[in-house]
Scaffold this motif. Structure first.
Motif, PDB file in Angstrom:
ATOM      1  N   GLY A 297       0.844  -1.174   0.000  1.00  0.00           N
ATOM      2  CA  GLY A 297       0.000   0.000   0.000  1.00  0.00           C
ATOM      3  C   GLY A 297       0.887   1.234   0.000  1.00  0.00           C
ATOM      4  N   PHE A 298       0.361   2.365  -0.478  1.00  0.00           N
ATOM      5  CA  PHE A 298       1.209   3.547  -0.589  1.00  0.00           C
ATOM      6  C   PHE A 298       0.370   4.818  -0.520  1.00  0.00           C
ATOM      7  CE2 PHE A 298       0.136   1.793  -4.733  1.00  0.00           C
ATOM      8  CZ  PHE A 298      -0.495   2.858  -5.347  1.00  0.00           C
ATOM      9  N   LYS A 299       1.050   5.907  -0.167  1.00  0.00           N
ATOM     10  CA  LYS A 299       0.432   7.235  -0.226  1.00  0.00           C
ATOM     11  C   LYS A 299       1.517   8.223  -0.638  1.00  0.00           C
ATOM     12  CE  LYS A 299       0.988   8.183   4.741  1.00  0.00           C
ATOM     13  NZ  LYS A 299       0.278   8.585   5.995  1.00  0.00           N
ATOM     14  N   GLY A 300       1.107   9.251  -1.375  1.00  0.00           N
ATOM     15  CA  GLY A 300       2.063  10.242  -1.858  1.00  0.00           C
ATOM     16  C   GLY A 300       1.593  10.809  -3.181  1.00  0.00           C
ATOM     17  N   TYR A 301       2.494  11.501  -3.876  1.00  0.00           N
ATOM     18  CA  TYR A 301       2.086  12.225  -5.069  1.00  0.00           C
ATOM     19  C   TYR A 301       2.962  11.887  -6.268  1.00  0.00           C
ATOM     20  CZ  TYR A 301       6.058  15.373  -4.201  1.00  0.00           C
ATOM     21  OH  TYR A 301       7.317  15.885  -4.001  1.00  0.00           O
ATOM     22  N   ALA A 302       2.433  12.228  -7.429  1.00  0.00           N
ATOM     23  CA  ALA A 302       3.160  12.073  -8.688  1.00  0.00           C
ATOM     24  C   ALA A 302       2.892  13.290  -9.560  1.00  0.00           C
ATOM     25  CB  ALA A 302       2.720  10.810  -9.418  1.00  0.00           C
ATOM     26  N   VAL A 303       3.899  13.735 -10.296  1.00  0.00           N
ATOM     27  CA  VAL A 303       3.749  14.795 -11.285  1.00  0.00           C
ATOM     28  C   VAL A 303       4.484  14.349 -12.541  1.00  0.00           C
ATOM     29  CG1 VAL A 303       3.492  16.700  -9.655  1.00  0.00           C
ATOM     30  CG2 VAL A 303       5.782  16.013 -10.384  1.00  0.00           C
ATOM     31  N   GLY A 304       4.022  14.823 -13.696  1.00  0.00           N
ATOM     32  CA  GLY A 304       4.682  14.405 -14.920  1.00  0.00           C
ATOM     33  C   GLY A 304       4.200  15.157 -16.130  1.00  0.00           C
ATOM     34  N   THR A 305       4.900  14.922 -17.235  1.00  0.00           N
ATOM     35  CA  THR A 305       4.539  15.553 -18.496  1.00  0.00           C
ATOM     36  C   THR A 305       4.951  14.659 -19.656  1.00  0.00           C
ATOM     37  OG1 THR A 305       4.792  17.574 -19.836  1.00  0.00           O
ATOM     38  CG2 THR A 305       6.752  16.787 -18.666  1.00  0.00           C
ATOM     39  N   HIS A 306       4.240  14.801 -20.779  1.00  0.00           N
ATOM     40  CA  HIS A 306       4.570  14.118 -22.031  1.00  0.00           C
ATOM     41  C   HIS A 306       4.552  15.158 -23.144  1.00  0.00           C
ATOM     42  CE1 HIS A 306       2.597  11.099 -19.391  1.00  0.00           C
ATOM     43  NE2 HIS A 306       3.627  10.364 -19.778  1.00  0.00           N
ATOM     44  N   TYR A 307       5.511  15.066 -24.049  1.00  0.00           N
ATOM     45  CA  TYR A 307       5.678  16.102 -25.069  1.00  0.00           C
ATOM     46  C   TYR A 307       6.043  15.445 -26.394  1.00  0.00           C
ATOM     47  CZ  TYR A 307       7.597  20.212 -27.480  1.00  0.00           C
ATOM     48  OH  TYR A 307       7.862  21.213 -28.390  1.00  0.00           O
ATOM     49  N   THR A 308       5.304  15.793 -27.455  1.00  0.00           N
ATOM     50  CA  THR A 308       5.612  15.267 -28.782  1.00  0.00           C
ATOM     51  C   THR A 308       6.671  16.156 -29.417  1.00  0.00           C
ATOM     52  OG1 THR A 308       3.358  14.424 -29.028  1.00  0.00           O
ATOM     53  CG2 THR A 308       4.678  14.601 -31.029  1.00  0.00           C
ATOM     54  N   LEU A 309       7.890  15.644 -29.458  1.00  0.00           N
ATOM     55  CA  LEU A 309       9.024  16.423 -29.964  1.00  0.00           C
ATOM     56  C   LEU A 309       8.900  16.672 -31.461  1.00  0.00           C
ATOM     57  CD1 LEU A 309      11.801  17.670 -29.242  1.00  0.00           C
ATOM     58  CD2 LEU A 309      12.817  15.454 -29.810  1.00  0.00           C
ATOM     59  N   VAL A 310       8.733  15.597 -32.203  1.00  0.00           N
ATOM     60  CA  VAL A 310       8.407  15.650 -33.626  1.00  0.00           C
ATOM     61  C   VAL A 310       7.350  14.580 -33.851  1.00  0.00           C
ATOM     62  CG1 VAL A 310      10.674  16.512 -34.370  1.00  0.00           C
ATOM     63  CG2 VAL A 310      10.282  14.042 -34.212  1.00  0.00           C
ATOM     64  N   GLU A 311       6.789  14.536 -35.027  1.00  0.00           N
ATOM     65  CA  GLU A 311       5.738  13.559 -35.303  1.00  0.00           C
ATOM     66  C   GLU A 311       6.167  12.152 -34.920  1.00  0.00           C
ATOM     67  OE1 GLU A 311       3.064  11.930 -39.087  1.00  0.00           O
ATOM     68  OE2 GLU A 311       4.478  13.595 -39.342  1.00  0.00           O
ATOM     69  N   ASN A 312       5.366  11.501 -34.057  1.00  0.00           N
ATOM     70  CA  ASN A 312       5.545  10.114 -33.632  1.00  0.00           C
ATOM     71  C   ASN A 312       6.726   9.887 -32.688  1.00  0.00           C
ATOM     72  OD1 ASN A 312       3.317   9.245 -35.125  1.00  0.00           O
ATOM     73  ND2 ASN A 312       4.555   8.999 -36.968  1.00  0.00           N
ATOM     74  N   VAL A 313       7.305  10.954 -32.132  1.00  0.00           N
ATOM     75  CA  VAL A 313       8.353  10.821 -31.121  1.00  0.00           C
ATOM     76  C   VAL A 313       7.912  11.579 -29.873  1.00  0.00           C
ATOM     77  CG1 VAL A 313      10.753  11.267 -30.493  1.00  0.00           C
ATOM     78  CG2 VAL A 313      10.184  10.588 -32.833  1.00  0.00           C
TER      79      VAL A 313
END
Length: 286
Positions: A241-257
């Motif tokens: 079991g766990f408690k805490g946080y997560a942050v993140g991001t996703h970015y399309t650098l060029v098409e399909n990457v």
């Protein structure tokens, strides 16, 4: 004879190659770093009216403390019987937005309904057997509400458990906020048997369009009995079991990457030990 009514046989091939690396900081197994390559090649082909067959080959290549496996990981058929959707075989199943499970499911799934969409499934996961899933999801223009019941026997201990989840998401512009409550039949050694997840997300990532992105933040507080195998990239799956946080991001650098970066800061709900994870990835889609 006219060819107008003949079905066209088609075969589609696609996939992805992902490099990922995670740095973990904690005590014991909470301190193990990992890096590897995951290659997936998927195919789908026409079988009959409203029916297609799907398959996926997966190759995992170890760089540091990762799996070294090659297997035909997905193979299933999907179609309709009247107004009921049917999926049968080995397919991916996202349960409760990944807060209960997110991986391969071997079994049978039925989906039906319009404004309220129902799903019934029976089979086994990588971590459970005799797994029965029942969900009902109501969607409107700017929100959705989903109730889920997940009953199963644990693969290793044969212990029975039932998880009930209730999740709500509200959407406005490029934002979404969500909350989910989860309740289990299991109690850990401290008597904890429930949990919740809160989340917020901004952006609209598209893998085929460069410079698109998303940003997210989540807070978890889940007893061990509230998930079969959690879908997160953090180290919570190694905890009781766990408690805490997560942050993140996703970015399309060029098409399909697509680039991904996620940070998790979690505490084991039983031992109190803390584990921190910085997880990064580069994925190419083809």
């Amino acid at each position: 004879q006219s060819l107008k009514n003949l079905e066209v046989i088609s075969l589609n091939v696609g996939g992805e190659i992902r490099f990922h690396s995670s740095g973990n900081r904690g005590i014991g197994r909470l301190n193990d770093d990992q890096a590897g390559l995951r290659t997936r090649i998927g195919i789908d082909a026409y079988l009959a009216k409203d029916w297609r067959a799907y398959g996926m080959f997966e190759l995992k290549t170890d760089i540091h403390d990762y799996d070294d496996v090659e297997e035909f990981n997905r193979f299933y058929v999907k179609g309709k019987l009247g107004k009921t959707g049917v999926t049968a075989g080995a397919f991916g199943y996202l349960m409760a937005e990944g807060n209960v499970y997110d991986s391969r499911f071997d079994g049978l799934k039925f989906e039906f309904g319009q404004q309220v969409k129902y799903a019934l499934a029976y089979g086994e996961t990588n971590s459970s057997k005799d797994t029965f899933v029942s969900t009902a999801k109501y969607s409107d223009l700017d929100y959705d509400l989903e109730l889920g019941i997940y009953s199963y026997r644990a693969e290793e201990t044969d212990r029975k458990n039932t998880i009930t989840s209730l999740g709500y998401n509200y959407y406005f512009s490029n934002f979404s906020v969500g909350a989910m409550y989860l309740k289990s039949n299991w109690q850990d050694v401290r008597g904890d048997d429930d949990g919740y997840v809160l989340g917020i997300k901004y952006g609209d990532l598209k893998t085929f369009r460069s410079k698109t992105y998303d940003i997210f933040a989540k807070y978890y507080n889940q007893a061990q009995g509230t998930y079969i195998a959690h879908g997160m990239n953090g180290i919570g799956t190694r905890m009781q079991g766990f408690k805490g946080y997560a942050v993140g991001t996703h970015y399309t650098l060029v098409e399909n990457v697509v680039l991904g970066l996620e940070y998790f800061n979690l505490e084991d709900k039983v031992t109190g030990l803390r584990g921190k994870t910085l997880w990064g990835s580069v994925t190419y889609y083809f």
